[in-house]
Design an enzyme around this catalytic site. Structure first.
Site, PDB file in Angstrom:
ATOM      1  N   CYS A  75       3.381   8.506   1.153  1.00 53.05           N
ATOM      2  CA  CYS A  75       3.835   7.575   2.183  1.00 53.05           C
ATOM      3  C   CYS A  75       4.094   6.232   1.506  1.00 53.05           C
ATOM      4  CB  CYS A  75       2.735   7.486   3.244  1.00 53.05           C
ATOM      5  SG  CYS A  75       3.043   6.262   4.508  1.00 53.05           S
TER       6      CYS A  75
ATOM      7  N   ASN B 235       7.598   6.227  21.115  1.00 50.74           N
ATOM      8  CA  ASN B 235       6.388   5.609  21.665  1.00 50.74           C
ATOM      9  C   ASN B 235       6.366   5.350  23.161  1.00 50.74           C
ATOM     10  OD1 ASN B 235       5.348   5.723  19.108  1.00 50.74           O
ATOM     11  ND2 ASN B 235       5.931   3.642  18.584  1.00 50.74           N
TER      12      ASN B 235
ATOM     13  N   SER C  71      10.537   6.231  15.852  1.00 48.08           N
ATOM     14  CA  SER C  71       9.311   5.915  16.598  1.00 48.08           C
ATOM     15  C   SER C  71       9.680   5.577  18.028  1.00 48.08           C
ATOM     16  CB  SER C  71       8.595   4.734  15.929  1.00 48.08           C
ATOM     17  OG  SER C  71       8.278   5.084  14.609  1.00 48.08           O
TER      18      SER C  71
ATOM     19  N   ASN D 276      -4.558   5.163  15.920  1.00 46.48           N
ATOM     20  CA  ASN D 276      -5.640   4.746  15.024  1.00 46.48           C
ATOM     21  C   ASN D 276      -6.065   3.342  15.387  1.00 46.48           C
ATOM     22  OD1 ASN D 276      -6.375   6.602  13.102  1.00 46.48           O
ATOM     23  ND2 ASN D 276      -4.630   6.126  11.802  1.00 46.48           N
TER      24      ASN D 276
ATOM     25  N   CYS E   9      -1.703   5.852   6.836  1.00 51.08           N
ATOM     26  CA  CYS E   9      -0.251   5.821   6.755  1.00 51.08           C
ATOM     27  C   CYS E   9       0.301   5.364   8.096  1.00 51.08           C
ATOM     28  CB  CYS E   9       0.243   7.219   6.424  1.00 51.08           C
ATOM     29  SG  CYS E   9       1.994   7.318   6.212  1.00 51.08           S
TER      30      CYS E   9
ATOM     31  N   CYS F 277       0.799  -2.306  16.101  1.00 49.11           N
ATOM     32  CA  CYS F 277       0.862  -1.968  14.679  1.00 49.11           C
ATOM     33  C   CYS F 277       0.300  -3.089  13.804  1.00 49.11           C
ATOM     34  CB  CYS F 277       2.309  -1.675  14.296  1.00 49.11           C
ATOM     35  SG  CYS F 277       2.531  -1.439  12.525  1.00 49.11           S
TER      36      CYS F 277
ATOM     37  N   CYS G 116       6.298  -6.638   8.138  1.00 51.52           N
ATOM     38  CA  CYS G 116       7.392  -6.104   8.960  1.00 51.52           C
ATOM     39  C   CYS G 116       7.750  -7.135  10.021  1.00 51.52           C
ATOM     40  CB  CYS G 116       6.961  -4.796   9.634  1.00 51.52           C
ATOM     41  SG  CYS G 116       8.284  -4.031  10.608  1.00 51.52           S
TER      42      CYS G 116
ATOM     43  N   SER H 253      11.583   6.839   8.429  1.00 46.19           N
ATOM     44  CA  SER H 253      11.089   6.616   9.782  1.00 46.19           C
ATOM     45  C   SER H 253      11.493   5.225  10.238  1.00 46.19           C
ATOM     46  CB  SER H 253       9.559   6.741   9.784  1.00 46.19           C
ATOM     47  OG  SER H 253       9.032   6.357  11.034  1.00 46.19           O
TER      48      SER H 253
ATOM     49  N   GLU I  60       0.816  -1.200   0.000  1.00 50.23           N
ATOM     50  CA  GLU I  60       0.000   0.000   0.000  1.00 50.23           C
ATOM     51  C   GLU I  60       0.857   1.261   0.000  1.00 50.23           C
ATOM     52  OE1 GLU I  60      -3.750  -2.047   2.274  1.00 50.23           O
ATOM     53  OE2 GLU I  60      -2.769  -0.373   3.265  1.00 50.23           O
TER      54      GLU I  60
ATOM     55  N   GLU J 248       9.951  -1.761   7.888  1.00 54.42           N
ATOM     56  CA  GLU J 248      10.991  -1.028   8.622  1.00 54.42           C
ATOM     57  C   GLU J 248      12.088  -0.690   7.609  1.00 54.42           C
ATOM     58  OE1 GLU J 248      11.906   0.408  11.547  1.00 54.42           O
ATOM     59  OE2 GLU J 248      13.765   0.689  10.437  1.00 54.42           O
TER      60      GLU J 248
ATOM     61  N   CYS K  60       5.945  -4.588  16.567  1.00 52.56           N
ATOM     62  CA  CYS K  60       5.347  -3.689  17.559  1.00 52.56           C
ATOM     63  C   CYS K  60       3.908  -4.147  17.817  1.00 52.56           C
ATOM     64  CB  CYS K  60       5.375  -2.250  17.059  1.00 52.56           C
ATOM     65  SG  CYS K  60       7.031  -1.721  16.608  1.00 52.56           S
TER      66      CYS K  60
HETATM   67  N1  SAH Z   1       8.648   0.940  10.649  1.00 52.87           N
HETATM   68  C1  SAH Z   1       8.834   2.326  10.670  1.00 52.87           C
HETATM   69  C2  SAH Z   1       7.990   3.069   9.657  1.00 52.87           C
HETATM   70  C3  SAH Z   1       6.585   2.604   9.469  1.00 52.87           C
HETATM   71  S1  SAH Z   1       5.493   2.812  10.826  1.00 52.87           S
HETATM   72  C4  SAH Z   1       8.588   2.868  12.062  1.00 52.87           C
HETATM   73  O1  SAH Z   1       8.120   2.136  12.932  1.00 52.87           O
HETATM   74  O2  SAH Z   1       8.928   4.029  12.300  1.00 52.87           O
HETATM   75  C5  SAH Z   1       5.232   4.572  10.783  1.00 52.87           C
HETATM   76  C6  SAH Z   1       4.650   5.150  12.058  1.00 52.87           C
HETATM   77  O3  SAH Z   1       3.300   4.731  12.233  1.00 52.87           O
HETATM   78  C7  SAH Z   1       5.406   4.738  13.303  1.00 52.87           C
HETATM   79  O4  SAH Z   1       5.729   5.879  14.041  1.00 52.87           O
HETATM   80  C8  SAH Z   1       4.396   3.889  14.062  1.00 52.87           C
HETATM   81  O5  SAH Z   1       4.617   3.999  15.447  1.00 52.87           O
HETATM   82  C9  SAH Z   1       3.076   4.494  13.611  1.00 52.87           C
HETATM   83  N2  SAH Z   1       1.901   3.631  13.786  1.00 52.87           N
HETATM   84  C10 SAH Z   1       1.829   2.292  13.662  1.00 52.87           C
HETATM   85  N3  SAH Z   1       0.579   1.863  13.919  1.00 52.87           N
HETATM   86  C11 SAH Z   1      -0.160   2.953  14.203  1.00 52.87           C
HETATM   87  C12 SAH Z   1      -1.521   3.170  14.552  1.00 52.87           C
HETATM   88  N4  SAH Z   1      -2.380   2.162  14.640  1.00 52.87           N
HETATM   89  N5  SAH Z   1      -1.944   4.436  14.772  1.00 52.87           N
HETATM   90  C13 SAH Z   1      -1.091   5.479  14.658  1.00 52.87           C
HETATM   91  N6  SAH Z   1       0.210   5.339  14.324  1.00 52.87           N
HETATM   92  C14 SAH Z   1       0.671   4.096  14.108  1.00 52.87           C
HETATM   93 FE1  SF4 Z   2       7.171  -2.413  11.836  1.00 48.40          FE
HETATM   94 FE2  SF4 Z   2       7.026   0.265  12.190  1.00 48.40          FE
HETATM   95 FE3  SF4 Z   2       4.860  -1.303  12.524  1.00 48.40          FE
HETATM   96 FE4  SF4 Z   2       6.817  -1.406  14.300  1.00 48.40          FE
HETATM   97  S1  SF4 Z   2       5.514   0.390  13.860  1.00 48.40           S
HETATM   98  S2  SF4 Z   2       5.770  -3.185  13.387  1.00 48.40           S
HETATM   99  S3  SF4 Z   2       8.579  -1.126  12.992  1.00 48.40           S
HETATM  100  S4  SF4 Z   2       5.963  -0.968  10.632  1.00 48.40           S
END
Ligand code: SAH
Ligand code: SF4
Length: 355
Positions: free
Chosen positions: A101, A214, A212, A290, A333, A115, A108, A187, A88, A156, A112
């Site tokens: 994006c 968090n 990230s 989200n 995104c 996610c 991945c 990111s 996507e 990632e 996390c």
């Molecule tokens: N893997 C990389 C880039 C993709 S994720 C990373 O983790 O940085 C991009 C961003 O989306 C990250 O900051 C992640 O913490 C955030 N993210 C993931 N799931 C989410 C959700 N459900 N709501 C809001 N942000 C989210």
């Molecule tokens: Fe992968 Fe980024 Fe999602 Fe973590 S937040 S699982 S690193 S895509």
């Protein structure tokens, strides 16, 4: 051979081996990255025999557009790879510009817990040309020039370093998409070794870096981002504090606010302590979570989001609230997943896509 994975030098070399003058490569690059023409037949400054030969040797595309889902502030594109995976790409409409994006992997491996991308694990890395193609395809479908790219889709990026680097090089090179390095953001979840590698890499350290975070607490971060076990928070912060930044540049700390998990005022205070005297080096993006039907987390109310922000502001740390865009298109995104089947069912249309 996919032309989108060539840099200028490689293409000049290749074209010469095919018996053409090296400057033909520049003409081709100009068509592709300045005019977004991806059909040799339209490249009118090349001779007919050259065009025919080139179209036999090179291809432009390997992704198939499967679906496009517009919403008020974003358009989500779904592409299918040659080997049948869905990825996507989200075009985000900001106030005065467009941001793309892009995905860097299918799935991945980082895992996390909050996610959606993590749910399916890692299928494979995307090739450099598959990353560049996401841009070209969406640009060809968009009137306004896209000038911002964020690697915040699936995957990632630093776990697919070489391909991401190659795609970044196409994006920022004058012969390529010629985007400003300030407008390309990588990111990462904070892979320390890869960040060290990035810090020694002149190309990669000049694009924007977002990490990230968090959670400002090692324990909690370990729970929601298990890579923290092997990439300890303190060590991560030390790498970021030493990271060689271009002048006036800051590192973005992304902080997804999850209700009852990391959204307390005490977390904000702890974040202030973690940043300490380095507040000029960092800015914080607060992203209200989200929710995803498959995950047990929810979004905090706005009041607690503002309360969190206020603590940071009170300590002179810049902190913006960024709502993840495209929420209505079912997957925003940074919250992407190979779930076209679900969407097809919801809309009651479309053909079956094997994933
Ligand atoms: N893997 C990389 C880039 C993709 S994720 C990373 O983790 O940085 C991009 C961003 O989306 C990250 O900051 C992640 O913490 C955030 N993210 C993931 N799931 C989410 C959700 N459900 N709501 C809001 N942000 C989210
Ligand atoms: Fe992968 Fe980024 Fe999602 Fe973590 S937040 S699982 S690193 S895509």
């Amino acid at each position: 051979m996919n032309i989108l994975s060539f840099n200028r030098e490689e293409l000049r070399d290749r074209v010469q081996k095919l018996g053409l003058e090296p400057f033909r490569a520049d003409q081709i690059l100009n068509w592709v990255y300045k005019k977004f023409v991806t059909d040799f037949r339209e490249m009118s400054n090349l001779s007919k025999p050259a065009r025919e030969m080139l179209s036999e040797v090179f291809s432009f595309y390997s992704l198939t557009p499967v679906d496009k889902v517009p919403s008020s502030d974003a358009v989500k594109y779904i592409f299918q790879t040659r080997d049948g995976y869905l990825i996507e790409t989200v075009l985000i409409k900001e106030r005065d510009h467009l941001t793309l994006c892009v995905s860097s992997q299918v799935g991945c491996a980082v895992g996390c817990t909050f996610c959606a991308t993590a749910l399916d694990g890692l299928k494979r890395n995307l090739e450099a040309h598959e990353i560049v193609e996401q841009f070209i395809r969406v640009q060809q479908d968009t009137d306004t020039r896209i000038r911002n790219v964020v690697f915040m889709g699936m995957g990632e990026p630093l776990a697919n370093y070489d391909n991401v680097r190659k795609a970044v090089s196409v994006m920022v090179s004058p012969w390529g998409l010629d985007l400003s390095k300030r407008r390309v953001t990588v990111s990462t979840s904070g892979l320390i070794n890869q960040l060290r590698r990035m810090s020694e890499d002149k190309l990669m350290r000049e694009v924007n870096l977002a990490v990230s975070l968090n959670s400002p607490r090692h324990r909690l971060r370990e729970e929601i981002m298990p890579i923290t076990k092997t990439n300890p928070l303190r060590e991560l912060m030390d790498v970021l504090i030493e990271f060689p930044l271009p002048v006036y540049r800051r590192i973005t700390l992304e902080y997804v606010l999850i209700k009852g998990v990391n959204d307390d005022v005490r977390d904000a205070e702890e974040l202030v302590r973690l940043i300490g005297r380095h507040r000029k080096r960092f800015k914080v993006n607060l992203i209200p979570y989200n929710p995803d039907p498959a995950l047990p987390y929810s979004r905090p109310d706005l009041e607690s989001v503002y309360r969190f922000q206020k603590v940071l502001w009170g300590n002179k740390i810049s902190a913006l609230i960024r709502f993840s865009k495209g929420v209505e298109v079912f997957g925003a995104c940074g919250q992407l997943r190979n779930r076209s089947m679900v969407k097809f069912n919801l809309h009651g249309k479309g053909t079956k896509v094997d994933s």
